[in-house]
Design a protein around this motif. Structure first.
Motif, PDB file in Angstrom:
ATOM      1  N   TRP A 170       0.796   4.822   7.509  1.00  0.00           N
ATOM      2  CA  TRP A 170       0.649   3.607   6.707  1.00  0.00           C
ATOM      3  C   TRP A 170       0.055   3.930   5.344  1.00  0.00           C
ATOM      4  O   TRP A 170       0.402   3.302   4.346  1.00  0.00           O
ATOM      5  N   LEU A 171      -0.826   4.912   5.308  1.00  0.00           N
ATOM      6  CA  LEU A 171      -1.366   5.354   4.020  1.00  0.00           C
ATOM      7  C   LEU A 171      -0.262   5.923   3.142  1.00  0.00           C
ATOM      8  O   LEU A 171      -0.195   5.649   1.944  1.00  0.00           O
ATOM      9  N   LYS A 172       0.636   6.680   3.744  1.00  0.00           N
ATOM     10  CA  LYS A 172       1.767   7.235   2.996  1.00  0.00           C
ATOM     11  C   LYS A 172       2.681   6.124   2.484  1.00  0.00           C
ATOM     12  O   LYS A 172       3.211   6.217   1.375  1.00  0.00           O
ATOM     13  N   VAL A 173       2.868   5.082   3.278  1.00  0.00           N
ATOM     14  CA  VAL A 173       3.681   3.947   2.831  1.00  0.00           C
ATOM     15  C   VAL A 173       3.008   3.270   1.637  1.00  0.00           C
ATOM     16  O   VAL A 173       3.674   2.924   0.658  1.00  0.00           O
ATOM     17  N   LEU A 174       1.706   3.090   1.711  1.00  0.00           N
ATOM     18  CA  LEU A 174       0.969   2.495   0.587  1.00  0.00           C
ATOM     19  C   LEU A 174       1.144   3.327  -0.676  1.00  0.00           C
ATOM     20  O   LEU A 174       1.403   2.790  -1.758  1.00  0.00           O
ATOM     21  N   LEU A 175       1.027   4.635  -0.545  1.00  0.00           N
ATOM     22  CA  LEU A 175       1.218   5.516  -1.699  1.00  0.00           C
ATOM     23  C   LEU A 175       2.656   5.470  -2.212  1.00  0.00           C
ATOM     24  O   LEU A 175       2.896   5.629  -3.415  1.00  0.00           O
ATOM     25  N   THR A 176       3.587   5.219  -1.307  1.00  0.00           N
ATOM     26  CA  THR A 176       4.990   5.082  -1.697  1.00  0.00           C
ATOM     27  C   THR A 176       5.163   3.927  -2.685  1.00  0.00           C
ATOM     28  O   THR A 176       5.998   3.989  -3.578  1.00  0.00           O
ATOM     29  N   PHE A 177       4.361   2.885  -2.551  1.00  0.00           N
ATOM     30  CA  PHE A 177       4.421   1.755  -3.473  1.00  0.00           C
ATOM     31  C   PHE A 177       3.601   2.014  -4.735  1.00  0.00           C
ATOM     32  O   PHE A 177       3.932   1.502  -5.806  1.00  0.00           O
ATOM     33  N   CYS A 178       2.549   2.789  -4.624  1.00  0.00           N
ATOM     34  CA  CYS A 178       1.682   3.054  -5.787  1.00  0.00           C
ATOM     35  C   CYS A 178       2.365   3.925  -6.835  1.00  0.00           C
ATOM     36  O   CYS A 178       2.155   3.718  -8.031  1.00  0.00           O
ATOM     37  N   VAL A 179       3.153   4.869  -6.398  1.00  0.00           N
ATOM     38  CA  VAL A 179       3.785   5.795  -7.344  1.00  0.00           C
ATOM     39  C   VAL A 179       4.742   5.075  -8.302  1.00  0.00           C
ATOM     40  O   VAL A 179       4.615   5.221  -9.518  1.00  0.00           O
ATOM     41  N   PRO A 180       5.703   4.261  -7.811  1.00  0.00           N
ATOM     42  CA  PRO A 180       6.572   3.582  -8.776  1.00  0.00           C
ATOM     43  C   PRO A 180       5.810   2.580  -9.657  1.00  0.00           C
ATOM     44  O   PRO A 180       6.177   2.369 -10.812  1.00  0.00           O
ATOM     45  N   TYR A 181       4.726   1.995  -9.123  1.00  0.00           N
ATOM     46  CA  TYR A 181       3.906   1.101  -9.943  1.00  0.00           C
ATOM     47  C   TYR A 181       3.317   1.884 -11.114  1.00  0.00           C
ATOM     48  O   TYR A 181       3.411   1.461 -12.270  1.00  0.00           O
ATOM     49  N   ALA A 182       2.704   3.023 -10.812  1.00  0.00           N
ATOM     50  CA  ALA A 182       2.064   3.823 -11.858  1.00  0.00           C
ATOM     51  C   ALA A 182       3.080   4.331 -12.881  1.00  0.00           C
ATOM     52  O   ALA A 182       2.825   4.300 -14.089  1.00  0.00           O
ATOM     53  N   ILE A 185      13.708   4.629   3.341  1.00  0.00           N
ATOM     54  CA  ILE A 185      14.307   5.960   3.422  1.00  0.00           C
ATOM     55  C   ILE A 185      13.374   6.933   4.138  1.00  0.00           C
ATOM     56  O   ILE A 185      13.791   7.684   5.023  1.00  0.00           O
ATOM     57  N   ASN A 186      12.115   6.919   3.756  1.00  0.00           N
ATOM     58  CA  ASN A 186      11.178   7.919   4.266  1.00  0.00           C
ATOM     59  C   ASN A 186      10.579   7.587   5.631  1.00  0.00           C
ATOM     60  O   ASN A 186      10.218   8.493   6.373  1.00  0.00           O
ATOM     61  N   HIS A 187      10.445   6.295   5.951  1.00  0.00           N
ATOM     62  CA  HIS A 187       9.737   5.902   7.173  1.00  0.00           C
ATOM     63  C   HIS A 187      10.512   4.903   8.026  1.00  0.00           C
ATOM     64  O   HIS A 187       9.964   4.379   8.998  1.00  0.00           O
ATOM     65  N   GLY A 188      11.753   4.644   7.669  1.00  0.00           N
ATOM     66  CA  GLY A 188      12.525   3.617   8.356  1.00  0.00           C
ATOM     67  C   GLY A 188      12.654   3.823   9.848  1.00  0.00           C
ATOM     68  O   GLY A 188      12.474   2.875  10.631  1.00  0.00           O
ATOM     69  N   ASP A 189      12.947   5.027  10.276  1.00  0.00           N
ATOM     70  CA  ASP A 189      13.119   5.277  11.706  1.00  0.00           C
ATOM     71  C   ASP A 189      11.828   5.035  12.481  1.00  0.00           C
ATOM     72  O   ASP A 189      11.834   4.434  13.558  1.00  0.00           O
ATOM     73  N   THR A 190      10.711   5.457  11.911  1.00  0.00           N
ATOM     74  CA  THR A 190       9.420   5.262  12.571  1.00  0.00           C
ATOM     75  C   THR A 190       9.011   3.796  12.561  1.00  0.00           C
ATOM     76  O   THR A 190       8.457   3.292  13.541  1.00  0.00           O
ATOM     77  N   LEU A 191       9.298   3.107  11.458  1.00  0.00           N
ATOM     78  CA  LEU A 191       9.005   1.669  11.386  1.00  0.00           C
ATOM     79  C   LEU A 191       9.795   0.891  12.425  1.00  0.00           C
ATOM     80  O   LEU A 191       9.241   0.046  13.136  1.00  0.00           O
ATOM     81  N   LEU A 192      11.082   1.174  12.508  1.00  0.00           N
ATOM     82  CA  LEU A 192      11.931   0.459  13.460  1.00  0.00           C
ATOM     83  C   LEU A 192      11.555   0.763  14.905  1.00  0.00           C
ATOM     84  O   LEU A 192      11.696  -0.090  15.787  1.00  0.00           O
ATOM     85  N   ALA A 193      11.068   1.953  15.161  1.00  0.00           N
ATOM     86  CA  ALA A 193      10.652   2.333  16.510  1.00  0.00           C
ATOM     87  C   ALA A 193       9.257   1.796  16.846  1.00  0.00           C
ATOM     88  O   ALA A 193       8.839   1.853  18.000  1.00  0.00           O
ATOM     89  N   GLY A 194       8.551   1.275  15.841  1.00  0.00           N
ATOM     90  CA  GLY A 194       7.205   0.749  16.066  1.00  0.00           C
ATOM     91  C   GLY A 194       6.192   1.834  16.387  1.00  0.00           C
ATOM     92  O   GLY A 194       5.246   1.600  17.132  1.00  0.00           O
ATOM     93  N   GLN A 195       6.363   3.003  15.812  1.00  0.00           N
ATOM     94  CA  GLN A 195       5.507   4.144  16.124  1.00  0.00           C
ATOM     95  C   GLN A 195       4.717   4.622  14.910  1.00  0.00           C
ATOM     96  O   GLN A 195       4.419   5.806  14.791  1.00  0.00           O
ATOM     97  N   MET A 196       4.372   3.722  14.036  1.00  0.00           N
ATOM     98  CA  MET A 196       3.634   4.103  12.834  1.00  0.00           C
ATOM     99  C   MET A 196       2.167   4.385  13.174  1.00  0.00           C
ATOM    100  O   MET A 196       1.491   3.568  13.790  1.00  0.00           O
ATOM    101  N   ALA A 197       1.690   5.545  12.770  1.00  0.00           N
ATOM    102  CA  ALA A 197       0.278   5.899  12.912  1.00  0.00           C
ATOM    103  C   ALA A 197      -0.454   5.505  11.627  1.00  0.00           C
ATOM    104  O   ALA A 197       0.172   5.229  10.595  1.00  0.00           O
ATOM    105  N   SER A 198      -1.775   5.488  11.693  1.00  0.00           N
ATOM    106  CA  SER A 198      -2.556   5.032  10.531  1.00  0.00           C
ATOM    107  C   SER A 198      -2.330   5.923   9.310  1.00  0.00           C
ATOM    108  O   SER A 198      -2.278   5.419   8.184  1.00  0.00           O
ATOM    109  N   ASN A 199      -2.175   7.222   9.503  1.00  0.00           N
ATOM    110  CA  ASN A 199      -1.946   8.083   8.350  1.00  0.00           C
ATOM    111  C   ASN A 199      -0.573   7.833   7.725  1.00  0.00           C
ATOM    112  O   ASN A 199      -0.381   8.021   6.534  1.00  0.00           O
TER     113      ASN A 199
END
Length: 70
Positions: A44-56, A28-42
């Motif tokens: 990817w950090l947000k994507v990682l945090l996207t997984f950490c929040v529901p885990y916590a 939902i939050n990064h799909g368009d950027t992922l599909l376009a292949g335009q993900m910047a390093s910052n």
């Protein structure tokens, strides 16, 4: 309480929840950027945090439910 912090079943459940919810939120939050292949390093950090929040949240909820049940 300390022994509950490290229960493998709680961590496994939290991991499963974070994978499902994290994938949905990342799409939902990064799909368009992922599909376009335009993900910047910052981003990817947000994507990682996207997984950490529901885990916590899942881990803490299970921990509190277990503490309140007995």
């Amino acid at each position: 309480m300390t022994s509950r912090l490290f229960r493998p079943d709680i961590h496994r459940r939290a991991l499963k929840v974070s994978l499902i919810v994290g994938c949905l939120l990342a799409a939902i939050n990064h799909g368009d950027t992922l599909l376009a292949g335009q993900m910047a390093s910052n981003q990817w950090l947000k994507v990682l945090l996207t997984f950490c929040v529901p885990y916590a949240v899942s881990w803490y909820s299970a921990l509190m439910a277990d503490a309140n049940s007995g």
